[in-house]
Write a protein that holds these residues in place. Structure first.
Motif, PDB file in Angstrom:
ATOM      1  N   HIS A  37      13.097  -5.051 -30.250  1.00  0.00           N
ATOM      2  CA  HIS A  37      14.538  -4.796 -30.329  1.00  0.00           C
ATOM      3  C   HIS A  37      14.818  -3.353 -30.742  1.00  0.00           C
ATOM      4  O   HIS A  37      15.645  -2.665 -30.141  1.00  0.00           O
ATOM      5  N   ARG A  38      14.126  -2.886 -31.771  1.00  0.00           N
ATOM      6  CA  ARG A  38      14.336  -1.518 -32.274  1.00  0.00           C
ATOM      7  C   ARG A  38      13.981  -0.492 -31.189  1.00  0.00           C
ATOM      8  O   ARG A  38      14.744   0.422 -30.915  1.00  0.00           O
ATOM      9  N   LEU A  39      12.825  -0.637 -30.559  1.00  0.00           N
ATOM     10  CA  LEU A  39      12.410   0.312 -29.521  1.00  0.00           C
ATOM     11  C   LEU A  39      13.313   0.227 -28.294  1.00  0.00           C
ATOM     12  O   LEU A  39      13.708   1.259 -27.738  1.00  0.00           O
ATOM     13  N   ASN A  40      13.647  -0.990 -27.871  1.00  0.00           N
ATOM     14  CA  ASN A  40      14.491  -1.138 -26.691  1.00  0.00           C
ATOM     15  C   ASN A  40      15.890  -0.582 -26.928  1.00  0.00           C
ATOM     16  O   ASN A  40      16.503   0.003 -26.030  1.00  0.00           O
ATOM     17  N   GLN A  41      16.392  -0.732 -28.134  1.00  0.00           N
ATOM     18  CA  GLN A  41      17.700  -0.165 -28.484  1.00  0.00           C
ATOM     19  C   GLN A  41      17.651   1.366 -28.445  1.00  0.00           C
ATOM     20  O   GLN A  41      18.550   2.003 -27.900  1.00  0.00           O
ATOM     21  N   ASP A  42      16.608   1.943 -28.990  1.00  0.00           N
ATOM     22  CA  ASP A  42      16.474   3.402 -28.962  1.00  0.00           C
ATOM     23  C   ASP A  42      16.311   3.918 -27.536  1.00  0.00           C
ATOM     24  O   ASP A  42      16.804   4.994 -27.198  1.00  0.00           O
ATOM     25  N   GLN A  43      15.662   3.130 -26.693  1.00  0.00           N
ATOM     26  CA  GLN A  43      15.528   3.525 -25.291  1.00  0.00           C
ATOM     27  C   GLN A  43      16.847   3.370 -24.539  1.00  0.00           C
ATOM     28  O   GLN A  43      17.203   4.219 -23.723  1.00  0.00           O
ATOM     29  N   ALA A  44      17.574   2.302 -24.822  1.00  0.00           N
ATOM     30  CA  ALA A  44      18.878   2.095 -24.174  1.00  0.00           C
ATOM     31  C   ALA A  44      19.840   3.229 -24.524  1.00  0.00           C
ATOM     32  O   ALA A  44      20.665   3.632 -23.701  1.00  0.00           O
ATOM     33  N   ASN A  45      19.701   3.755 -25.735  1.00  0.00           N
ATOM     34  CA  ASN A  45      20.536   4.885 -26.174  1.00  0.00           C
ATOM     35  C   ASN A  45      19.936   6.228 -25.770  1.00  0.00           C
ATOM     36  O   ASN A  45      20.437   7.272 -26.182  1.00  0.00           O
ATOM     37  N   ARG A  46      18.833   6.190 -25.023  1.00  0.00           N
ATOM     38  CA  ARG A  46      18.157   7.378 -24.505  1.00  0.00           C
ATOM     39  C   ARG A  46      17.693   8.341 -25.605  1.00  0.00           C
ATOM     40  O   ARG A  46      17.676   9.549 -25.427  1.00  0.00           O
ATOM     41  N   LEU A  47      17.312   7.764 -26.752  1.00  0.00           N
ATOM     42  CA  LEU A  47      16.788   8.590 -27.838  1.00  0.00           C
ATOM     43  C   LEU A  47      15.339   8.959 -27.559  1.00  0.00           C
ATOM     44  O   LEU A  47      14.915  10.086 -27.820  1.00  0.00           O
ATOM     45  N   ILE A  48      14.567   7.982 -27.052  1.00  0.00           N
ATOM     46  CA  ILE A  48      13.148   8.154 -26.706  1.00  0.00           C
ATOM     47  C   ILE A  48      12.860   7.239 -25.521  1.00  0.00           C
ATOM     48  O   ILE A  48      13.695   6.424 -25.137  1.00  0.00           O
ATOM     49  N   SER A  49      11.666   7.358 -24.978  1.00  0.00           N
ATOM     50  CA  SER A  49      11.185   6.362 -24.020  1.00  0.00           C
ATOM     51  C   SER A  49       9.759   6.004 -24.398  1.00  0.00           C
ATOM     52  O   SER A  49       9.010   6.849 -24.893  1.00  0.00           O
ATOM     53  N   VAL A  50       9.414   4.740 -24.203  1.00  0.00           N
ATOM     54  CA  VAL A  50       8.080   4.250 -24.530  1.00  0.00           C
ATOM     55  C   VAL A  50       7.253   4.230 -23.248  1.00  0.00           C
ATOM     56  O   VAL A  50       7.636   3.588 -22.273  1.00  0.00           O
ATOM     57  N   ASP A  51       6.146   4.948 -23.253  1.00  0.00           N
ATOM     58  CA  ASP A  51       5.250   4.968 -22.098  1.00  0.00           C
ATOM     59  C   ASP A  51       4.179   3.889 -22.202  1.00  0.00           C
ATOM     60  O   ASP A  51       3.854   3.239 -21.219  1.00  0.00           O
ATOM     61  N   ASP A  52       3.599   3.722 -23.378  1.00  0.00           N
ATOM     62  CA  ASP A  52       2.548   2.730 -23.606  1.00  0.00           C
ATOM     63  C   ASP A  52       2.622   2.263 -25.050  1.00  0.00           C
ATOM     64  O   ASP A  52       3.125   2.974 -25.917  1.00  0.00           O
ATOM     65  N   TYR A  53       2.081   1.057 -25.280  1.00  0.00           N
ATOM     66  CA  TYR A  53       1.979   0.570 -26.654  1.00  0.00           C
ATOM     67  C   TYR A  53       0.817  -0.398 -26.773  1.00  0.00           C
ATOM     68  O   TYR A  53       0.333  -0.954 -25.792  1.00  0.00           O
TER      69      TYR A  53
END
Length: 159
Positions: A37-53
């Motif tokens: 939720h935290r990562l997806n929210q930050d991505q939806a707000n275009r703060l960061i993008s996750v390439d791999d985890y």
């Protein structure tokens, strides 16, 4: 691998966070959901993008790319907020189980991060993340480990 010119112009960071104080919680669904939720929210707000985890029971490995925020602005807020949310959920579980313990023992320690600046560094870290569950005895094949970018059981949006 062949990379396009300028592929590393946008800063890409490799982050490793060890969670101390509650063994094995990062691969439990309710805690994965908080992280996703935290990562997806930050991505939806275009703060960061996750390439791999990669999520190991006590360790989070992330490959994130800067977008609207520089890493040094996004990172401390993400780290601290995620820890508070995990503590809250952990404490609720303790109370539901009748324990009177505190969640204050949960800390990110140690934490490391590295700026990825070359295709070789990128390949090294991606391979490390892929094969770490096998080396740790958590899977016989990296493609069968559920908490990584390949299988994405945690539900983290990947760019």
């Amino acid at each position: 691998m062949n990379y396009l010119p300028g592929a590393f112009d946008v800063p890409l960071w490799y982050i490793v966070m060890h969670l101390k104080g509650a063994s094995g919680i990062l691969t439990q669904k309710r805690y994965c959901d908080v992280l996703a939720h935290r990562l997806n929210q930050d991505q939806a707000n275009r703060l960061i993008s996750v390439d791999d985890y990669l999520l190991l029971p006590d360790t989070l490995h992330l490959m994130v790319q800067e977008e609207a925020l520089k890493f040094d602005v996004w990172w401390p807020a993400f780290r601290d907020q995620l820890l508070e949310e995990l503590k809250e959920l952990y404490l609720a579980g303790l109370k539901a189980g009748g324990a009177s313990e505190s969640a204050d023992s949960l800390v990110w320690e140690p934490v490391s991060y590295e700026l990825i600046t070359s295709p070789e560094a990128f390949e090294h870290r991606v391979n490390e993340m892929l094969f770490l569950p096998v080396r740790k005895g958590l899977a016989s094949d990296p493609e069968y480990y559920p908490y990584n970018s390949v299988n994405n059981k945690a539900g983290i949006d990947l760019q």
